[in-house]
Design a protein around this motif. Structure first.
Motif, mmCIF file in Angstrom:
data_model
loop_
_atom_site.group_PDB
_atom_site.id
_atom_site.type_symbol
_atom_site.label_atom_id
_atom_site.label_comp_id
_atom_site.label_asym_id
_atom_site.label_seq_id
_atom_site.Cartn_x
_atom_site.Cartn_y
_atom_site.Cartn_z
ATOM 1 N N GLY A 123 0.819 -1.203 0.000
ATOM 2 C CA GLY A 123 0.000 0.000 0.000
ATOM 3 C C GLY A 123 0.853 1.253 0.000
ATOM 4 N N LEU A 124 0.193 2.389 -0.057
ATOM 5 C CA LEU A 124 0.897 3.664 -0.080
ATOM 6 C C LEU A 124 1.133 4.165 1.335
ATOM 7 C CD1 LEU A 124 -0.673 3.508 -2.911
ATOM 8 C CD2 LEU A 124 -0.219 5.951 -2.997
ATOM 9 N N VAL A 125 2.276 4.792 1.522
ATOM 10 C CA VAL A 125 2.642 5.346 2.820
ATOM 11 C C VAL A 125 2.826 6.847 2.674
ATOM 12 C CG1 VAL A 125 4.377 5.376 4.645
ATOM 13 C CG2 VAL A 125 3.726 3.210 3.572
ATOM 14 N N HIS A 126 2.155 7.605 3.529
ATOM 15 C CA HIS A 126 2.264 9.064 3.494
ATOM 16 C C HIS A 126 3.650 9.490 3.968
ATOM 17 C CE1 HIS A 126 1.559 13.143 5.320
ATOM 18 N NE2 HIS A 126 1.068 13.316 4.117
ATOM 19 N N LEU A 127 4.312 10.340 3.160
ATOM 20 C CA LEU A 127 5.643 10.806 3.503
ATOM 21 C C LEU A 127 5.632 12.212 4.085
ATOM 22 C CD1 LEU A 127 7.685 9.614 0.384
ATOM 23 C CD2 LEU A 127 7.585 8.547 2.646
ATOM 24 N N ILE A 128 4.990 13.129 3.361
ATOM 25 C CA ILE A 128 5.092 14.533 3.757
ATOM 26 C C ILE A 128 3.980 15.318 3.082
ATOM 27 C CG2 ILE A 128 6.658 15.158 1.884
ATOM 28 C CD1 ILE A 128 8.243 16.819 4.012
ATOM 29 N N LEU A 129 3.524 16.368 3.755
ATOM 30 C CA LEU A 129 2.465 17.240 3.246
ATOM 31 C C LEU A 129 2.969 18.670 3.283
ATOM 32 C CD1 LEU A 129 -1.278 17.160 4.288
ATOM 33 C CD2 LEU A 129 0.006 19.301 4.374
ATOM 34 N N ILE A 130 2.730 19.400 2.217
ATOM 35 C CA ILE A 130 3.111 20.813 2.177
ATOM 36 C C ILE A 130 1.879 21.627 1.803
ATOM 37 C CG2 ILE A 130 3.984 20.650 -0.214
ATOM 38 C CD1 ILE A 130 6.145 22.738 0.680
ATOM 39 N N ARG A 131 1.598 22.650 2.586
ATOM 40 C CA ARG A 131 0.432 23.476 2.350
ATOM 41 C C ARG A 131 0.718 24.518 1.274
ATOM 42 N NH1 ARG A 131 0.527 22.168 7.686
ATOM 43 N NH2 ARG A 131 -1.400 21.290 8.563
ATOM 44 N N SER A 132 -0.328 25.074 0.711
ATOM 45 C CA SER A 132 -0.170 26.001 -0.415
ATOM 46 C C SER A 132 0.554 27.288 -0.010
ATOM 47 C CB SER A 132 -1.529 26.348 -1.020
ATOM 48 O OG SER A 132 -2.358 26.954 -0.053
ATOM 49 N N ASN A 133 0.546 27.610 1.280
ATOM 50 C CA ASN A 133 1.229 28.835 1.719
ATOM 51 C C ASN A 133 2.660 28.555 2.199
ATOM 52 O OD1 ASN A 133 0.660 27.490 4.060
ATOM 53 N ND2 ASN A 133 -0.247 29.239 5.116
ATOM 54 N N GLU A 134 3.121 27.323 2.019
ATOM 55 C CA GLU A 134 4.492 26.951 2.368
ATOM 56 C C GLU A 134 5.327 26.804 1.108
ATOM 57 O OE1 GLU A 134 3.353 23.406 4.583
ATOM 58 O OE2 GLU A 134 3.959 24.414 6.453
ATOM 59 N N ARG A 135 6.598 27.041 1.209
ATOM 60 C CA ARG A 135 7.476 26.943 0.037
ATOM 61 C C ARG A 135 8.432 25.762 0.144
ATOM 62 N NH1 ARG A 135 4.025 28.608 -1.664
ATOM 63 N NH2 ARG A 135 3.495 30.714 -2.339
ATOM 64 N N GLU A 136 8.758 25.380 1.367
ATOM 65 C CA GLU A 136 9.718 24.289 1.548
ATOM 66 C C GLU A 136 9.425 23.613 2.878
ATOM 67 O OE1 GLU A 136 13.749 25.247 0.429
ATOM 68 O OE2 GLU A 136 14.532 24.076 2.114
ATOM 69 N N LYS A 137 9.667 22.289 2.895
ATOM 70 C CA LYS A 137 9.453 21.534 4.110
ATOM 71 C C LYS A 137 10.452 20.389 4.158
ATOM 72 C CE LYS A 137 5.465 20.333 6.909
ATOM 73 N NZ LYS A 137 3.997 20.226 6.915
ATOM 74 N N HIS A 138 10.899 20.063 5.372
ATOM 75 C CA HIS A 138 11.883 18.997 5.531
ATOM 76 C C HIS A 138 11.335 17.945 6.486
ATOM 77 C CE1 HIS A 138 15.397 21.302 3.853
ATOM 78 N NE2 HIS A 138 14.554 22.288 4.095
ATOM 79 N N SER A 139 11.719 16.697 6.228
ATOM 80 C CA SER A 139 11.419 15.611 7.143
ATOM 81 C C SER A 139 12.510 14.570 6.989
ATOM 82 C CB SER A 139 10.053 14.993 6.843
ATOM 83 O OG SER A 139 9.799 13.894 7.694
ATOM 84 N N GLY A 140 13.424 14.521 7.932
ATOM 85 C CA GLY A 140 14.547 13.583 7.837
ATOM 86 C C GLY A 140 15.369 13.832 6.582
ATOM 87 N N ARG A 141 15.483 12.810 5.725
ATOM 88 C CA ARG A 141 16.245 12.960 4.466
ATOM 89 C C ARG A 141 15.391 13.499 3.323
ATOM 90 N NH1 ARG A 141 17.601 8.508 2.218
ATOM 91 N NH2 ARG A 141 16.287 7.102 3.449
ATOM 92 N N LEU A 142 14.163 13.862 3.608
ATOM 93 C CA LEU A 142 13.249 14.356 2.577
ATOM 94 C C LEU A 142 13.183 15.880 2.620
ATOM 95 C CD1 LEU A 142 10.207 11.951 3.048
ATOM 96 C CD2 LEU A 142 12.220 11.628 1.597
ATOM 97 N N ARG A 143 13.188 16.457 1.409
ATOM 98 C CA ARG A 143 12.982 17.899 1.287
ATOM 99 C C ARG A 143 11.968 18.121 0.163
ATOM 100 N NH1 ARG A 143 15.898 21.445 -2.319
ATOM 101 N NH2 ARG A 143 15.393 23.623 -1.883
ATOM 102 N N VAL A 144 10.909 18.826 0.473
ATOM 103 C CA VAL A 144 9.866 19.106 -0.509
ATOM 104 C C VAL A 144 9.794 20.607 -0.732
ATOM 105 C CG1 VAL A 144 7.384 19.076 -0.947
ATOM 106 C CG2 VAL A 144 8.501 17.081 0.027
ATOM 107 N N THR A 145 9.666 20.992 -1.988
ATOM 108 C CA THR A 145 9.437 22.389 -2.322
ATOM 109 C C THR A 145 8.125 22.505 -3.082
ATOM 110 O OG1 THR A 145 10.645 22.224 -4.410
ATOM 111 C CG2 THR A 145 11.915 22.862 -2.447
#
Lengths: 112, 114
Positions: free
Chosen positions: A42-64
Motif C-alpha cells: 500500500g501507499l505510505v504518506h511521507l510529507i504534506l506541504i500546504r499552499s502557503n508553504e514553500r519548503e518543508k523537511h522531514s529527515g532525508r526528505l525535502r519538498v518544495t
C-alpha cells in the motif's frame, strides 16, 4: 482525471546519491502530498506541504512547492537501497470534501 | 494498532460474478475512500464516504457500489464483474476536519476478472 504529473517516470541511481522527483499539477490547491509505495504494498504518506508553504523537511526528505508554476519537487538525500519504491504526488483542492488526486508516479531504483 | 485492513488480499472472479471488498479501520476516522490502481495510471478514486451512512461518487464509479453502515467499515461491491475491473483496489481513511491530513492506506486487494 489525473491532477499531478511526475517527472521522470523512472529514475535509477547509486546508493549515497540524491534523488529528485518533480510533480506538476493543474488547478489551485490547498496542499500537496507525497506518498511512497513499495512493490506490491500500500501507499505510505511521507510529507504534506500546504499552499502557503514553500519548503518543508522531514529527515532525508525535502519538498518544495511553487504555486506560481504549479509544481513541486521531492528530494531524497543520501539514498539507500531501501528507498527503492514508487513515489506519488497527490493534490487536495480547496473545497469542502476535497479528495486526493494522484499523479502516475516515479519509479526509483537505488542500486547498492 | 492495525490501521486500515482490507480483505481479501487476492481474488479471481469470473465475468458476471459478484463480490464485496471489505475495508476496516480502527483509528476512528470519519472519511474513507476506495481507489483503484492500474499500471501506468496512478490511483483513481472510485467512491468515498465522509461519515457513517454517507457515500459519494469519485472519478470512476461505474460498475461499483459502496456502503458505510458502520463508521469503521467501508464496503465496495461489484455486482457483475467485468475484465475491465481487473485492478488493485486500495482503501484509505483520514480524520475529519482540515484537509491537511495524510491518508492512511490499506495493503490492497488484487482482483482478477477472467
Amino acid at each position: 482525471s489525473q491532477q499531478g504529473e511526475e517527472d521522470p517516470q523512472a529514475l535509477s541511481i547509486q546508493e549515497g546519491e540524491n534523488a529528485t522527483m518533480n510533480c506538476s499539477y493543474k488547478t489551485s490547491i490547498n496542499n500537496l502530498q507525497w506518498y511512497r509505495q513499495n512493490s506490491g504494498r500500500g501507499l505510505v504518506h511521507l510529507i504534506l506541504i500546504r499552499s502557503n508553504e514553500r519548503e518543508k523537511h522531514s529527515g532525508r526528505l525535502r519538498v518544495t512547492l511553487d504555486t506560481s508554476k504549479k509544481s513541486s519537487s521531492l528530494l531524497i538525500t543520501a539514498s539507500r537501497a531501501a528507498d527503492t519504491a514508487s513515489y506519488f504526488c497527490a493534490t487536495v483542492e480547496n473545497s469542502g470534501y476535497s479528495t486526493l488526486t494522484f499523479g502516475k508516479g516515479t519509479m526509483l531504483l537505488v542500486s547498492p | 494498532n492495525a490501521g486500515v485492513t482490507q480483505t481479501p488480499k487476492f481474488r479471481v472472479l469470473k465475468t458476471g460474478q459478484s463480490m464485496t471488498l471489505l475495508c476496516a479501520q480502527d483509528m476512528n476516522h470519519e472519511y474513507m475512500y476506495w481507489y483503484r490502481q492500474d499500471p501506468g495510471m496512478g490511483l483513481r478514486l472510485i467512491h468515498y464516504s465522509v461519515g457513517e451512512g454517507t457515500t459519494a461518487k469519485g472519478e470512476v464509479p461505474d460498475g461499483y457500489n459502496v456502503s458505510r453502515l458502520k463508521k469503521q467499515n467501508f464496503l465496495l461491491g461489484l455486482e457483475s464483474a467485468a475484465p475491465s475491473q481487473t485492478s488493485v483496489y486500495f482503501c484509505a481513511s483520514r480524520p475529519q476536519g482540515s484537509v491537511s491530513y495524510g491518508y492512511t492506506f490499506g495493503s490492497g486487494t488484487r482482483l482478477t476478472v477472467v
